[in-house]
Design a protein around this motif. Structure first.
Motif, PDB file in Angstrom:
ATOM      1  N   LEU A   1       0.831  -1.205   0.000  1.00 18.08           N
ATOM      2  CA  LEU A   1       0.000   0.000   0.000  1.00 18.08           C
ATOM      3  C   LEU A   1       0.866   1.255   0.000  1.00 18.08           C
ATOM      4  N   PHE A   2       1.933   1.224   0.784  1.00 20.69           N
ATOM      5  CA  PHE A   2       2.822   2.377   0.859  1.00 20.69           C
ATOM      6  C   PHE A   2       3.435   2.694  -0.504  1.00 20.69           C
ATOM      7  N   GLN A   3       3.785   1.668  -1.262  1.00 21.60           N
ATOM      8  CA  GLN A   3       4.398   1.869  -2.570  1.00 21.60           C
ATOM      9  C   GLN A   3       3.451   2.571  -3.547  1.00 21.60           C
ATOM     10  N   ILE A   4       2.159   2.282  -3.427  1.00 23.22           N
ATOM     11  CA  ILE A   4       1.192   2.936  -4.321  1.00 23.22           C
ATOM     12  C   ILE A   4       1.076   4.422  -4.008  1.00 23.22           C
ATOM     13  N   VAL A   5       1.208   4.763  -2.721  1.00 24.73           N
ATOM     14  CA  VAL A   5       1.171   6.183  -2.344  1.00 24.73           C
ATOM     15  C   VAL A   5       2.485   6.863  -2.721  1.00 24.73           C
ATOM     16  N   LYS A   6       3.582   6.178  -2.502  1.00 27.63           N
ATOM     17  CA  LYS A   6       4.904   6.757  -2.753  1.00 27.63           C
ATOM     18  C   LYS A   6       5.175   6.913  -4.242  1.00 27.63           C
ATOM     19  N   LEU A   7       4.802   5.887  -5.028  1.00 30.67           N
ATOM     20  CA  LEU A   7       5.024   5.897  -6.477  1.00 30.67           C
ATOM     21  C   LEU A   7       3.670   5.757  -7.158  1.00 30.67           C
ATOM     22  N   PRO A   8       2.949   6.852  -7.300  1.00 35.80           N
ATOM     23  CA  PRO A   8       1.566   6.800  -7.794  1.00 35.80           C
ATOM     24  C   PRO A   8       1.433   6.163  -9.173  1.00 35.80           C
ATOM     25  N   ILE A   9       0.368   5.375  -9.316  1.00 38.88           N
ATOM     26  CA  ILE A   9       0.027   4.797 -10.616  1.00 38.88           C
ATOM     27  C   ILE A   9      -0.858   5.770 -11.382  1.00 38.88           C
ATOM     28  N   CYS A  10      -1.863   6.278 -10.703  1.00 37.20           N
ATOM     29  CA  CYS A  10      -2.792   7.266 -11.250  1.00 37.20           C
ATOM     30  C   CYS A  10      -3.580   7.843 -10.078  1.00 37.20           C
ATOM     31  N   PRO A  11      -4.223   9.006 -10.250  1.00 31.54           N
ATOM     32  CA  PRO A  11      -4.977   9.610  -9.137  1.00 31.54           C
ATOM     33  C   PRO A  11      -6.055   8.687  -8.571  1.00 31.54           C
ATOM     34  N   THR A  12      -6.722   7.928  -9.438  1.00 36.64           N
ATOM     35  CA  THR A  12      -7.778   7.033  -8.978  1.00 36.64           C
ATOM     36  C   THR A  12      -7.227   5.967  -8.039  1.00 36.64           C
ATOM     37  N   ALA A  13      -6.082   5.394  -8.403  1.00 36.18           N
ATOM     38  CA  ALA A  13      -5.450   4.368  -7.563  1.00 36.18           C
ATOM     39  C   ALA A  13      -4.964   4.967  -6.248  1.00 36.18           C
TER      40      ALA A  13
ATOM     41  N   GLU B   1       6.883   3.768  10.707  1.00 35.95           N
ATOM     42  CA  GLU B   1       8.261   3.290  10.523  1.00 35.95           C
ATOM     43  C   GLU B   1       8.657   3.229   9.052  1.00 35.95           C
ATOM     44  N   ILE B   2       7.708   2.917   8.197  1.00 38.58           N
ATOM     45  CA  ILE B   2       8.017   2.772   6.778  1.00 38.58           C
ATOM     46  C   ILE B   2       8.098   4.115   6.056  1.00 38.58           C
ATOM     47  N   GLY B   3       7.619   5.186   6.717  1.00 33.47           N
ATOM     48  CA  GLY B   3       7.733   6.523   6.134  1.00 33.47           C
ATOM     49  C   GLY B   3       6.471   7.077   5.513  1.00 33.47           C
ATOM     50  N   LEU B   4       5.308   6.628   5.991  1.00 25.80           N
ATOM     51  CA  LEU B   4       4.053   7.097   5.400  1.00 25.80           C
ATOM     52  C   LEU B   4       3.798   8.580   5.653  1.00 25.80           C
ATOM     53  N   ILE B   5       4.139   9.064   6.850  1.00 21.23           N
ATOM     54  CA  ILE B   5       3.821  10.456   7.190  1.00 21.23           C
ATOM     55  C   ILE B   5       4.468  11.456   6.238  1.00 21.23           C
ATOM     56  N   PRO B   6       5.783  11.398   5.981  1.00 19.73           N
ATOM     57  CA  PRO B   6       6.372  12.327   5.012  1.00 19.73           C
ATOM     58  C   PRO B   6       5.730  12.220   3.631  1.00 19.73           C
ATOM     59  N   CYS B   7       5.372  10.998   3.254  1.00 19.09           N
ATOM     60  CA  CYS B   7       4.752  10.768   1.954  1.00 19.09           C
ATOM     61  C   CYS B   7       3.380  11.444   1.873  1.00 19.09           C
ATOM     62  N   ILE B   8       2.589  11.290   2.926  1.00 23.22           N
ATOM     63  CA  ILE B   8       1.258  11.910   2.975  1.00 23.22           C
ATOM     64  C   ILE B   8       1.369  13.429   2.962  1.00 23.22           C
ATOM     65  N   LEU B   9       2.315  13.956   3.721  1.00 17.86           N
ATOM     66  CA  LEU B   9       2.494  15.407   3.776  1.00 17.86           C
ATOM     67  C   LEU B   9       2.907  15.969   2.415  1.00 17.86           C
ATOM     68  N   GLU B  10       3.705  15.228   1.677  1.00 14.59           N
ATOM     69  CA  GLU B  10       4.128  15.681   0.347  1.00 14.59           C
ATOM     70  C   GLU B  10       2.959  15.765  -0.632  1.00 14.59           C
ATOM     71  N   ILE B  11       2.074  14.769  -0.602  1.00 20.03           N
ATOM     72  CA  ILE B  11       0.943  14.819  -1.532  1.00 20.03           C
ATOM     73  C   ILE B  11      -0.111  15.825  -1.081  1.00 20.03           C
ATOM     74  N   LEU B  12      -0.029  16.230   0.190  1.00 20.43           N
ATOM     75  CA  LEU B  12      -0.942  17.263   0.681  1.00 20.43           C
ATOM     76  C   LEU B  12      -0.601  18.641   0.112  1.00 20.43           C
ATOM     77  N   VAL B  13       0.647  18.823  -0.274  1.00 23.79           N
ATOM     78  CA  VAL B  13       1.116  20.138  -0.721  1.00 23.79           C
ATOM     79  C   VAL B  13       0.267  20.657  -1.870  1.00 23.79           C
TER      80      VAL B  13
END
Length: 435
Positions: free
Chosen positions: A259-271, A297-309
């Motif tokens: 799941l983290f990989q899909i957020v980190k390396l997006p496939i498309c907005p729908t995914a 631990e895997i780094g979801l928070i920084p990833c979420i904050l980046e897509i929030l920008v």
């Protein structure tokens, strides 16, 4: 009433006429060729039981809007059957051919839309053949998908007549046989399942079984982007209707990383949006403490904050929902404290995205500032949170949010004298420290 086409035809260059000289001419469409609803030339004429002929697209929109009468006669429709009027359609096509010289294009013969009977027949054939012939099942699934692609009407017909349940049962069966051997069939079924919800109770139980979920997770972790997208769309639908599927999903090894990989390396907005929904439900589960720790631990928070920008409204709401859930745990709050983007982004999103997003932000800020966390309180005040929260009270918000805003303002009021930028806030001394 008649309809008129206006076109220009170049006059023959005899008798000294100029080459660019044109002649305006009018072409009338026979009255019985145009739809009584749209007034356009009919492309797919169908006749109701009242004897009136309409263009199929127009009368279907009329019926879908909840109307139960014939638009022309105003008779109550006891049946919504639409009988193709081949005679009128052939006359329209012949008329188009006769007037081809005037720029009229022949209307193609429409495909006959599928019926509930057609869908049920395909589903029953899948049920009968799935244990013996994987190739036949594959052909049937592809046939169903192709029919659905022809029109939205066909797609609705497929969904409403049990296709999802049949596909879910087929998916579970072949996944139990051998995922490696039947990979192509399983991928094809998964791609169809992504748009055939709701499945019904039987379909949900088949697709939500341990066998099916492990297979979906395997595709989610694979390299095929299309299969990963379909897998996350299916998971989103499942976890949104039943929390038990969330618990089963959390038991699958490697699901958090996938799941983290899909957020980190997006496939498309729908995914991405679907993945955020799945993660949100996981962080709300009974075992959310363990899951939250893994995601942090895997780094979801920084990833979420980046897509929030620069995320759109939907992505921002879903991302803030996850942060709100995560901030309920000590590990989540610690991860948010450590990231320099947390406070600036949260304050920025107040009153900027939607009411829902603002509610999430207020809830997160309250959790981060709880226990009189001086650094957090001072930082959000320096970023202008105090003024924004006052504005929020003025424009109005729900009672729960209002209570949280008031609590935050009381807490901030304890530190206002220490900040020069809040010298003008003396008028809010009535805000007392919350108990």
């Amino acid at each position: 009433m008649s309809m008129i086409f206006l076109w220009r035809r170049r006059r023959a260059g005899h008798g000294g006429a100029r080459k660019d000289e044109c002649l305006d001419m009018e072409l009338s469409i026979p009255t019985h060729f145009h739809c009584p609803i749209s007034l356009d030339l009919m492309k797919d004429p169908v006749t109701l039981r009242t004897g009136i002929t309409y263009d199929r697209e127009s009368i279907e929109k009329w019926i879908d809007a909840g109307n139960k009468t014939c638009p022309v006669t105003n008779q109550v429709l006891r049946s919504f059957d639409q009988i193709p009027n081949h005679t009128i359609r052939k006359m329209i096509q012949d008329w188009c051919v006769e007037n081809k010289a005037y720029g009229i294009e022949r209307i193609p013969t429409p495909r006959i839309p599928i019926t509930p009977y057609d869908v049920l027949e395909i589903c029953s054939t899948i049920e009968a053949s799935r244990q013996h012939d994987a190739k036949k099942c594959l052909d049937l699934v592809r046939k169903m998908k192709n029919l659905a692609k022809e029109s939205e009407r066909n797609k609705r017909c497929v969904v409403q007549n049990g296709a999802g349940c049949a596909l879910a049962a087929c998916f579970e069966l072949f996944a139990s046989f051998s995922i490696e051997e039947y990979t192509d069939l399983l991928k094809e079924i998964l791609s169809a399942l992504a748009w055939t919800f709701p499945l019904g109770e039987k379909g949900k139980s088949k697709l939500g079984s341990a066998i099916s979920l492990r297979c979906i997770a395997l595709f989610l972790k694979g390299e095929d982007l299309s299969s990963r997208k379909h897998a996350i769309l299916v998971l989103k639908e499942l976890v949104s209707v039943d929390q038990s599927f969330v618990n089963s999903l959390m038991e699958i090894e490697g699901i958090v990383e996938a799941l983290f990989q899909i957020v980190k390396l997006p496939i498309c907005p729908t995914a991405t949006k679907a993945c955020l929904v799945v993660i949100y439900h996981m962080t709300l589960s009974e075992n959310s403490e363990m899951i939250t720790l893994k995601f942090v631990e895997i780094g979801l928070i920084p990833c979420i904050l980046e897509i929030l920008v620069d995320g759109d409204k939907s992505i921002c709401q879903k991302s803030l929902g996850i942060l709100d859930s995560i901030s309920s745990r000590d590990q989540g709050r610690e991860g948010l404290y450590k990231n320099a983007l947390t406070m600036p982004l949260l304050v920025k999103k107040i009153l900027r995205v939607s009411d829902t997003a603002t509610q999430f932000v207020v809830s997160i800020l309250r959790k981060l500032c709880m226990g009189e966390n001086e650094n957090a309180v001072v930082e959000v005040m320096q970023l202008g949170a105090f003024e924004k929260l006052l504005v929020l009270l003025q424009v109005g918000c729900g009672e729960r949010t209002k209570s949280k805003v008031t609590e935050l303002l009381k807490l901030m009021n304890l530190y206002k004298d220490e900040l020069e930028c809040f010298a003008s806030s003396a008028g809010f001394k009535f805000l007392k420290r919350s108990n």
